[in-house]
Design a protein around this motif. Structure first.
Motif, PDB file in Angstrom:
ATOM      1  N   ARG A  10      -5.961 -13.320   4.358  1.00  0.00           N
ATOM      2  CA  ARG A  10      -6.681 -13.674   5.576  1.00  0.00           C
ATOM      3  C   ARG A  10      -7.322 -12.418   6.132  1.00  0.00           C
ATOM      4  O   ARG A  10      -6.706 -11.357   6.161  1.00  0.00           O
ATOM      5  CB  ARG A  10      -5.732 -14.235   6.623  1.00  0.00           C
ATOM      6  CG  ARG A  10      -5.248 -15.597   6.295  1.00  0.00           C
ATOM      7  CD  ARG A  10      -4.417 -16.114   7.431  1.00  0.00           C
ATOM      8  NE  ARG A  10      -3.844 -17.371   7.010  1.00  0.00           N
ATOM      9  CZ  ARG A  10      -3.629 -18.362   7.810  1.00  0.00           C
ATOM     10  NH1 ARG A  10      -3.914 -18.263   9.076  1.00  0.00           N
ATOM     11  NH2 ARG A  10      -3.119 -19.475   7.356  1.00  0.00           N
ATOM     12  N   GLY A  11      -8.524 -12.587   6.590  1.00  0.00           N
ATOM     13  CA  GLY A  11      -9.231 -11.465   7.192  1.00  0.00           C
ATOM     14  C   GLY A  11      -9.956 -11.918   8.438  1.00  0.00           C
ATOM     15  O   GLY A  11     -10.108 -13.107   8.692  1.00  0.00           O
ATOM     16  N   GLU A  12     -10.396 -10.948   9.189  1.00  0.00           N
ATOM     17  CA  GLU A  12     -11.059 -11.247  10.445  1.00  0.00           C
ATOM     18  C   GLU A  12     -12.187 -10.263  10.637  1.00  0.00           C
ATOM     19  O   GLU A  12     -12.072  -9.094  10.264  1.00  0.00           O
ATOM     20  CB  GLU A  12     -10.022 -11.114  11.565  1.00  0.00           C
ATOM     21  CG  GLU A  12     -10.513 -11.449  12.916  1.00  0.00           C
ATOM     22  CD  GLU A  12      -9.374 -11.388  13.929  1.00  0.00           C
ATOM     23  OE1 GLU A  12      -9.516 -10.629  14.893  1.00  0.00           O
ATOM     24  OE2 GLU A  12      -8.362 -12.077  13.735  1.00  0.00           O
ATOM     25  N   ARG A 140     -13.585  -8.612   3.085  1.00  0.00           N
ATOM     26  CA  ARG A 140     -13.290  -7.205   2.790  1.00  0.00           C
ATOM     27  C   ARG A 140     -12.068  -6.736   3.573  1.00  0.00           C
ATOM     28  O   ARG A 140     -11.181  -6.078   3.041  1.00  0.00           O
ATOM     29  CB  ARG A 140     -14.496  -6.326   3.133  1.00  0.00           C
ATOM     30  CG  ARG A 140     -15.454  -6.159   1.981  1.00  0.00           C
ATOM     31  CD  ARG A 140     -16.444  -5.027   2.254  1.00  0.00           C
ATOM     32  NE  ARG A 140     -17.783  -5.535   2.079  1.00  0.00           N
ATOM     33  CZ  ARG A 140     -18.593  -6.028   3.026  1.00  0.00           C
ATOM     34  NH1 ARG A 140     -18.236  -6.048   4.252  1.00  0.00           N
ATOM     35  NH2 ARG A 140     -19.775  -6.487   2.732  1.00  0.00           N
ATOM     36  N   ALA A 141     -12.009  -7.108   4.853  1.00  0.00           N
ATOM     37  CA  ALA A 141     -10.863  -6.713   5.690  1.00  0.00           C
ATOM     38  C   ALA A 141      -9.573  -7.313   5.152  1.00  0.00           C
ATOM     39  O   ALA A 141      -8.528  -6.657   5.149  1.00  0.00           O
ATOM     40  CB  ALA A 141     -11.091  -7.158   7.138  1.00  0.00           C
ATOM     41  N   VAL A 143      -8.881  -8.122   1.993  1.00  0.00           N
ATOM     42  CA  VAL A 143      -8.515  -7.450   0.741  1.00  0.00           C
ATOM     43  C   VAL A 143      -7.944  -6.071   1.045  1.00  0.00           C
ATOM     44  O   VAL A 143      -6.913  -5.680   0.489  1.00  0.00           O
ATOM     45  CB  VAL A 143      -9.731  -7.367  -0.210  1.00  0.00           C
ATOM     46  CG1 VAL A 143      -9.435  -6.451  -1.384  1.00  0.00           C
ATOM     47  CG2 VAL A 143     -10.114  -8.757  -0.684  1.00  0.00           C
ATOM     48  N   VAL A 144      -8.564  -5.332   1.946  1.00  0.00           N
ATOM     49  CA  VAL A 144      -8.071  -4.000   2.306  1.00  0.00           C
ATOM     50  C   VAL A 144      -6.685  -4.114   2.927  1.00  0.00           C
ATOM     51  O   VAL A 144      -5.768  -3.374   2.570  1.00  0.00           O
ATOM     52  CB  VAL A 144      -9.054  -3.289   3.263  1.00  0.00           C
ATOM     53  CG1 VAL A 144      -8.432  -2.047   3.871  1.00  0.00           C
ATOM     54  CG2 VAL A 144     -10.336  -2.942   2.518  1.00  0.00           C
ATOM     55  N   ALA A 145      -6.500  -5.062   3.826  1.00  0.00           N
ATOM     56  CA  ALA A 145      -5.191  -5.239   4.469  1.00  0.00           C
ATOM     57  C   ALA A 145      -4.138  -5.637   3.440  1.00  0.00           C
ATOM     58  O   ALA A 145      -3.010  -5.140   3.458  1.00  0.00           O
ATOM     59  CB  ALA A 145      -5.284  -6.296   5.566  1.00  0.00           C
ATOM     60  N   ARG A 146      -4.496  -6.498   2.541  1.00  0.00           N
ATOM     61  CA  ARG A 146      -3.558  -6.948   1.502  1.00  0.00           C
ATOM     62  C   ARG A 146      -3.188  -5.781   0.590  1.00  0.00           C
ATOM     63  O   ARG A 146      -2.039  -5.596   0.242  1.00  0.00           O
ATOM     64  CB  ARG A 146      -4.192  -8.104   0.710  1.00  0.00           C
ATOM     65  CG  ARG A 146      -3.368  -8.610  -0.415  1.00  0.00           C
ATOM     66  CD  ARG A 146      -2.242  -9.444   0.092  1.00  0.00           C
ATOM     67  NE  ARG A 146      -1.540 -10.002  -1.066  1.00  0.00           N
ATOM     68  CZ  ARG A 146      -0.345 -10.492  -1.023  1.00  0.00           C
ATOM     69  NH1 ARG A 146       0.288 -10.552   0.116  1.00  0.00           N
ATOM     70  NH2 ARG A 146       0.217 -10.961  -2.096  1.00  0.00           N
ATOM     71  N   PHE A 147      -4.189  -4.977   0.211  1.00  0.00           N
ATOM     72  CA  PHE A 147      -3.946  -3.844  -0.687  1.00  0.00           C
ATOM     73  C   PHE A 147      -3.033  -2.823  -0.015  1.00  0.00           C
ATOM     74  O   PHE A 147      -2.101  -2.323  -0.614  1.00  0.00           O
ATOM     75  CB  PHE A 147      -5.269  -3.188  -1.092  1.00  0.00           C
ATOM     76  CG  PHE A 147      -5.075  -1.974  -1.940  1.00  0.00           C
ATOM     77  CD1 PHE A 147      -4.718  -2.093  -3.270  1.00  0.00           C
ATOM     78  CD2 PHE A 147      -5.240  -0.712  -1.409  1.00  0.00           C
ATOM     79  CE1 PHE A 147      -4.522  -0.975  -4.063  1.00  0.00           C
ATOM     80  CE2 PHE A 147      -5.048   0.422  -2.179  1.00  0.00           C
ATOM     81  CZ  PHE A 147      -4.695   0.289  -3.518  1.00  0.00           C
ATOM     82  N   HIS A 148      -3.284  -2.529   1.270  1.00  0.00           N
ATOM     83  CA  HIS A 148      -2.485  -1.521   1.957  1.00  0.00           C
ATOM     84  C   HIS A 148      -1.063  -1.971   2.236  1.00  0.00           C
ATOM     85  O   HIS A 148      -0.167  -1.151   2.342  1.00  0.00           O
ATOM     86  CB  HIS A 148      -3.164  -1.099   3.267  1.00  0.00           C
ATOM     87  CG  HIS A 148      -4.386  -0.247   3.041  1.00  0.00           C
ATOM     88  ND1 HIS A 148      -4.331   0.980   2.427  1.00  0.00           N
ATOM     89  CD2 HIS A 148      -5.689  -0.454   3.339  1.00  0.00           C
ATOM     90  CE1 HIS A 148      -5.549   1.501   2.352  1.00  0.00           C
ATOM     91  NE2 HIS A 148      -6.388   0.646   2.900  1.00  0.00           N
ATOM     92  N   THR A 149      -0.825  -3.252   2.339  1.00  0.00           N
ATOM     93  CA  THR A 149       0.535  -3.731   2.640  1.00  0.00           C
ATOM     94  C   THR A 149       1.356  -3.978   1.382  1.00  0.00           C
ATOM     95  O   THR A 149       2.566  -4.060   1.451  1.00  0.00           O
ATOM     96  CB  THR A 149       0.506  -5.014   3.482  1.00  0.00           C
ATOM     97  OG1 THR A 149      -0.194  -6.024   2.750  1.00  0.00           O
ATOM     98  CG2 THR A 149      -0.142  -4.784   4.819  1.00  0.00           C
TER      99      THR A 149
END
Length: 155
Positions: A10-12, A140-141, A143-149
């Motif tokens: 999920r992104g926002e 994009r947000a 994917v970035v959040a998922r990758f960092h967590t």
């Protein structure tokens, strides 16, 4: 059927963009002793409002008559047939594309007897590129959040 793993994220995204259209809701209300008279007055009132909107040409992108209701008002709530009047409402949804003339039809419509105007409500067109940009930024947000967590600590 594929048995490949599915990853859901999920992104926002929040974008500020100027509105592309303004929406109005115009209601005409009448109350008459006779159902036919109420319907005739609603029809005539709606026609006057549609004619006014048509006089703005391309500035008014769309005017669609929608909901219509006629309701009997009873004298006493004890017996059927004790109808004292009929109350009617008709609604027209309006989309205005030219903001330079928006104020005038709003004021002229609101000045008409038995008329209620709601709006303007600012909006983007359904096919606006802003929607696409927001979806791309949200993805994009996510994917970035998922990758960092979930990324393993390589240190």
């Amino acid at each position: 059927m594929s048995h490949a793993p599915v990853i859901s994220v999920r992104g926002e995204a929040v974008l500020e963009a100027p509105p592309e259209i303004a929406r109005l809701s115009v209601h005409v209300r009448v109350q008459e002793g006779d159902r036919g008279t109420a319907l005739d007055k609603l029809t005539a009132g709606n026609r006057r409002r549609l004619d006014l909107l048509a006089s703005y040409g391309d500035a008014v992108e769309r005017a669609e008559t929608g909901d219509l209701s006629i309701t009997p008002l009873v004298k006493y709530r004890r017996r059927d047939g004790d109808i004292r009047a009929y109350q009617g409402t008709i609604r027209t949804n309006v989309t205005v594309a030219d903001f330079t003339v928006l104020g005038e039809p709003v004021v002229r419509l609101a000045d008409m007897e038995r008329t209620t105007v709601e709006g303007p409500h600012w909006a983007l067109r359904h096919d606006s590129p802003v929607h696409t940009r927001a979806a791309e930024q949200a993805a994009r947000a996510a994917v970035v959040a998922r990758f960092h967590t979930t990324a393993p600590d390589l240190a």
